[in-house]
Design a protein around this motif. Structure first.
Motif, PDB file in Angstrom:
ATOM      1  N   PRO A  53       1.091  -0.997  -0.123  1.00 32.23           N
ATOM      2  CA  PRO A  53      -0.220   0.265   0.034  1.00 32.23           C
ATOM      3  C   PRO A  53       0.885   1.067   0.256  1.00 32.23           C
ATOM      4  O   PRO A  53       0.410   2.081  -0.274  1.00 32.23           O
ATOM      5  CB  PRO A  53      -0.773  -0.216   1.125  1.00 32.23           C
ATOM      6  N   GLY A  54       2.382   1.163  -0.474  1.00 35.67           N
ATOM      7  CA  GLY A  54       3.070   2.428  -0.029  1.00 35.67           C
ATOM      8  C   GLY A  54       3.857   2.339   1.489  1.00 35.67           C
ATOM      9  O   GLY A  54       3.924   1.458   2.189  1.00 35.67           O
ATOM     10  N   THR A  55       4.489   3.834   0.978  1.00 36.03           N
ATOM     11  CA  THR A  55       5.089   3.401   2.936  1.00 36.03           C
ATOM     12  C   THR A  55       5.100   5.153   3.100  1.00 36.03           C
ATOM     13  O   THR A  55       4.708   6.026   2.989  1.00 36.03           O
ATOM     14  CB  THR A  55       6.563   3.724   2.204  1.00 36.03           C
ATOM     15  N   ILE A  56       4.712   4.662   4.516  1.00 40.50           N
ATOM     16  CA  ILE A  56       4.846   6.735   5.911  1.00 40.50           C
ATOM     17  C   ILE A  56       6.199   6.681   5.213  1.00 40.50           C
ATOM     18  O   ILE A  56       7.012   6.793   5.825  1.00 40.50           O
ATOM     19  CB  ILE A  56       4.409   6.122   6.763  1.00 40.50           C
ATOM     20  N   ALA A  90       3.861   2.145  12.947  1.00 43.86           N
ATOM     21  CA  ALA A  90       2.211   2.996  11.272  1.00 43.86           C
ATOM     22  C   ALA A  90       3.111   2.645   9.935  1.00 43.86           C
ATOM     23  O   ALA A  90       1.621   2.130   9.501  1.00 43.86           O
ATOM     24  CB  ALA A  90       2.805   4.803  11.287  1.00 43.86           C
ATOM     25  N   ASN A  91       4.543   2.168   9.894  1.00 47.81           N
ATOM     26  CA  ASN A  91       3.829   1.519   8.776  1.00 47.81           C
ATOM     27  C   ASN A  91       3.958   0.127   9.404  1.00 47.81           C
ATOM     28  O   ASN A  91       3.093  -0.609   7.613  1.00 47.81           O
ATOM     29  CB  ASN A  91       5.775   0.907   7.673  1.00 47.81           C
ATOM     30  N   ASN A  92       3.619  -0.290   9.461  1.00 51.98           N
ATOM     31  CA  ASN A  92       3.261  -1.914  10.092  1.00 51.98           C
ATOM     32  C   ASN A  92       2.248  -1.829   9.710  1.00 51.98           C
ATOM     33  O   ASN A  92       1.120  -3.120   9.311  1.00 51.98           O
ATOM     34  CB  ASN A  92       4.120  -2.762  11.438  1.00 51.98           C
ATOM     35  N   PRO A 103     -12.032   5.764   2.207  1.00 57.02           N
ATOM     36  CA  PRO A 103     -10.659   6.259   1.585  1.00 57.02           C
ATOM     37  C   PRO A 103     -10.239   7.694   3.235  1.00 57.02           C
ATOM     38  O   PRO A 103      -9.125   7.992   2.231  1.00 57.02           O
ATOM     39  CB  PRO A 103     -11.267   7.937   1.223  1.00 57.02           C
ATOM     40  N   ASN A 104     -10.914   7.059   3.958  1.00 52.92           N
ATOM     41  CA  ASN A 104     -10.244   8.053   4.888  1.00 52.92           C
ATOM     42  C   ASN A 104      -9.696   7.394   5.785  1.00 52.92           C
ATOM     43  O   ASN A 104      -9.273   8.461   7.189  1.00 52.92           O
ATOM     44  CB  ASN A 104     -10.852   9.526   5.680  1.00 52.92           C
ATOM     45  N   PHE A 105      -9.371   6.158   6.024  1.00 48.97           N
ATOM     46  CA  PHE A 105      -8.722   5.616   7.099  1.00 48.97           C
ATOM     47  C   PHE A 105      -7.869   5.593   7.394  1.00 48.97           C
ATOM     48  O   PHE A 105      -6.975   5.490   8.325  1.00 48.97           O
ATOM     49  CB  PHE A 105      -9.069   3.522   7.121  1.00 48.97           C
ATOM     50  N   VAL A 106      -7.109   5.975   5.854  1.00 47.17           N
ATOM     51  CA  VAL A 106      -5.213   5.648   6.960  1.00 47.17           C
ATOM     52  C   VAL A 106      -4.828   7.039   7.099  1.00 47.17           C
ATOM     53  O   VAL A 106      -4.378   7.603   8.235  1.00 47.17           O
ATOM     54  CB  VAL A 106      -4.470   5.762   4.951  1.00 47.17           C
ATOM     55  N   ASN A 107      -5.794   8.202   7.216  1.00 43.52           N
ATOM     56  CA  ASN A 107      -5.416   9.576   7.296  1.00 43.52           C
ATOM     57  C   ASN A 107      -5.635   9.553   8.661  1.00 43.52           C
ATOM     58  O   ASN A 107      -5.136  10.044   9.907  1.00 43.52           O
ATOM     59  CB  ASN A 107      -6.222  10.442   6.488  1.00 43.52           C
ATOM     60  N   ASN A 108      -6.950   9.332   9.456  1.00 43.79           N
ATOM     61  CA  ASN A 108      -7.310   9.086  10.214  1.00 43.79           C
ATOM     62  C   ASN A 108      -7.475   8.026  11.726  1.00 43.79           C
ATOM     63  O   ASN A 108      -7.089   8.371  12.572  1.00 43.79           O
ATOM     64  CB  ASN A 108      -8.839   9.322  10.039  1.00 43.79           C
ATOM     65  N   ALA A 109      -6.619   6.567  10.975  1.00 43.19           N
ATOM     66  CA  ALA A 109      -6.374   6.501  12.075  1.00 43.19           C
ATOM     67  C   ALA A 109      -4.490   5.670  11.749  1.00 43.19           C
ATOM     68  O   ALA A 109      -4.081   4.986  12.778  1.00 43.19           O
ATOM     69  CB  ALA A 109      -6.954   4.792  11.581  1.00 43.19           C
ATOM     70  N   ILE A 110      -4.121   6.564  10.856  1.00 45.23           N
ATOM     71  CA  ILE A 110      -2.366   6.192  11.266  1.00 45.23           C
ATOM     72  C   ILE A 110      -1.855   7.205  10.762  1.00 45.23           C
ATOM     73  O   ILE A 110      -0.895   7.617  11.760  1.00 45.23           O
ATOM     74  CB  ILE A 110      -2.235   4.988   9.905  1.00 45.23           C
ATOM     75  N   LEU A 111      -2.165   8.205  10.158  1.00 43.38           N
ATOM     76  CA  LEU A 111      -1.430   9.253   9.753  1.00 43.38           C
ATOM     77  C   LEU A 111      -1.656  10.550  10.828  1.00 43.38           C
ATOM     78  O   LEU A 111      -0.367  10.960  11.549  1.00 43.38           O
ATOM     79  CB  LEU A 111      -1.399   9.888   8.228  1.00 43.38           C
ATOM     80  N   GLY A 112      -2.276  10.300  11.156  1.00 47.63           N
ATOM     81  CA  GLY A 112      -3.551  11.577  11.800  1.00 47.63           C
ATOM     82  C   GLY A 112      -3.014  10.738  13.470  1.00 47.63           C
ATOM     83  O   GLY A 112      -1.796  12.358  14.107  1.00 47.63           O
ATOM     84  N   PRO A 113      -2.411   9.906  14.124  1.00 51.50           N
ATOM     85  CA  PRO A 113      -2.241  10.054  15.714  1.00 51.50           C
ATOM     86  C   PRO A 113      -0.835   9.091  15.689  1.00 51.50           C
ATOM     87  O   PRO A 113      -0.444   9.898  16.753  1.00 51.50           O
ATOM     88  CB  PRO A 113      -2.890   7.767  15.654  1.00 51.50           C
ATOM     89  N   THR A 146       3.668  11.683   4.998  1.00 44.37           N
ATOM     90  CA  THR A 146       3.187  11.851   4.401  1.00 44.37           C
ATOM     91  C   THR A 146       3.196  10.079   3.911  1.00 44.37           C
ATOM     92  O   THR A 146       3.934   9.737   4.361  1.00 44.37           O
ATOM     93  CB  THR A 146       3.578  12.507   3.568  1.00 44.37           C
ATOM     94  N   LEU A 147       2.501   9.813   2.851  1.00 43.93           N
ATOM     95  CA  LEU A 147       2.634   8.409   2.540  1.00 43.93           C
ATOM     96  C   LEU A 147       2.409   8.517   1.002  1.00 43.93           C
ATOM     97  O   LEU A 147       2.067   9.333   0.515  1.00 43.93           O
ATOM     98  CB  LEU A 147       0.666   7.445   2.769  1.00 43.93           C
ATOM     99  N   ASN A 148       3.139   7.514   1.090  1.00 42.78           N
ATOM    100  CA  ASN A 148       3.909   7.861  -0.410  1.00 42.78           C
ATOM    101  C   ASN A 148       3.212   5.627  -1.440  1.00 42.78           C
ATOM    102  O   ASN A 148       4.229   5.622  -0.417  1.00 42.78           O
ATOM    103  CB  ASN A 148       5.632   7.921  -0.495  1.00 42.78           C
ATOM    104  N   ALA A 149       2.459   6.375  -1.745  1.00 43.30           N
ATOM    105  CA  ALA A 149       1.852   5.119  -2.943  1.00 43.30           C
ATOM    106  C   ALA A 149       2.894   5.037  -4.644  1.00 43.30           C
ATOM    107  O   ALA A 149       1.950   3.736  -5.017  1.00 43.30           O
ATOM    108  CB  ALA A 149       0.740   4.540  -2.815  1.00 43.30           C
ATOM    109  N   ALA A 150       2.891   6.117  -4.551  1.00 39.51           N
ATOM    110  CA  ALA A 150       3.776   6.103  -5.617  1.00 39.51           C
ATOM    111  C   ALA A 150       4.422   4.398  -6.688  1.00 39.51           C
ATOM    112  O   ALA A 150       4.297   3.799  -7.258  1.00 39.51           O
ATOM    113  CB  ALA A 150       4.499   7.023  -6.854  1.00 39.51           C
ATOM    114  N   GLY A 151       5.392   4.176  -5.642  1.00 43.96           N
ATOM    115  CA  GLY A 151       6.258   3.513  -5.786  1.00 43.96           C
ATOM    116  C   GLY A 151       5.765   1.405  -5.954  1.00 43.96           C
ATOM    117  O   GLY A 151       5.564   0.961  -7.267  1.00 43.96           O
ATOM    118  N   ALA A 152       4.718   1.873  -5.504  1.00 45.92           N
ATOM    119  CA  ALA A 152       4.009   0.251  -5.368  1.00 45.92           C
ATOM    120  C   ALA A 152       3.011   0.413  -6.331  1.00 45.92           C
ATOM    121  O   ALA A 152       2.805  -0.144  -7.101  1.00 45.92           O
ATOM    122  CB  ALA A 152       2.585   0.731  -4.151  1.00 45.92           C
TER     123      ALA A 152
END
Length: 295
Positions: A53-56, A90-92, A103-113, A146-152
């Protein structure tokens, strides 16, 4: 002859009926086998859906810090390490929750905390420095990640391309591509090696030669800590090589040399204490704790 014909007809009917039954059974078995065989395209689709899914990624904090007072070095180092642990956690979680939420799961549950944790940790770093020096300001701006998903996505698209399936190319083209990739990799490895050698080496004052006669009762502990001093230098040099290009002008001092000096000071103190239990405790060994970067 007239009585033999009915028997012949009966045998012929029986043979034809048996053959038809065998053929029908074979068709059923073949159909079942085909139904149970997954298509390659389905497997490819499943692998694509299971792609990373990418990397934080987060902004570096160590390189943005001013000179760290010796009294604050241990606390700052501890919190810099905690920042790295938070990113790894967070990456784990990002990997273990693929497909969950909206669509807001990563931001609300991972990036925000993660941002909240980093704000608290960075504030502790600034407070530790501010106790004996000017407290750095503006470090909170380094908290968001930030979430970098371009590589995946790029990797998945290339892996499922038509050329990989042989529609637009042949074996020779594939081999040529592999050769080019190998050459590129080799060239990159040589460049990386040159960069690693250019970064320099961490050197530290020798402690063993500055010690007085060591009592027999302290020999084992002193030897153990002298070995630890060498391990600490090796670990610092390994980190120096693995972080080439990271941070700013103060990165090596704040993230490598400073923590190394703290570790060495504690280790040297243990050596002096061990000797001092049954002999005169050596003094001035703290001056041997600081190390330098030699290029």
């Amino acid at each position: 002859m007239s009585r033999a014909l009915p028997k012949y007809n009966k045998r012929r009917v029986a043979i034809i009926g048996g053959a038809a039954a065998v053929a029908l059974s074979g068709a059923v078995i073949a159909g079942s086998a085909l139904a149970g065989t997954p298509s390659k395209s389905s497997g490819n689709n499943a692998r694509t859906l299971a792609a990373s899914p990418g990397t934080i990624t987060c902004q570096d904090v160590a390189s943005k810090l001013p000179a760290i007072p010796a009294s604050a070095q241990a606390e700052v180092t501890r919190n810099l390490t905690l920042l790295q642990t938070q990113i790894q956690e967070a990456n784990n979680r990002l990997q273990s929750t693929v497909g969950q939420g909206g669509p807001n799961f990563v931001n609300n549950a991972i990036l925000g905390p993660l941002k909240d944790k980093r704000v608290a940790t960075i504030n502790r770093i600034a407070t530790a420095i501010g106790r004996t020096a000017a407290k750095p300001t503006g470090l909170d701006a380094l908290a968001p990640c930030t979430l970098n998903a371009a590589g995946a996505n790029t990797g998945a698209n290339k892996g499922n391309g038509n050329k990989g399936n042989g529609n637009n190319g042949n074996a020779n083209t594939g081999n040529a591509g592999s050769g080019a990739a190998a050459n590129t990799t080799a060239t990159g490895g040589q460049a990386a090696g040159a960069g690693a050698s250019a970064v320099g080496t961490i050197t530290c004052p020798d402690v063993a030669s500055k010690l007085p006669a060591i009592p027999a009762s302290a020999q084992a502990e002193v030897t153990r800590n002298l070995t630890l001093l060498q391990t600490q230098i090796q670990e610092a040099n390994n980190r120096l090589q693995s972080t080439v290009g990271q941070g700013g002008p103060n990165f090596v001092q704040n993230a490598i040399l400073g923590p190394l000096a703290d570790k060495r000071k504690s280790t040297v103190d243990r050596i002096a204490t061990a000797i001092g239990r049954t002999a005169a405790k050596p003094t001035g060994l703290d001056s041997l704790a600081a190390c330098t970067l030699t290029k």
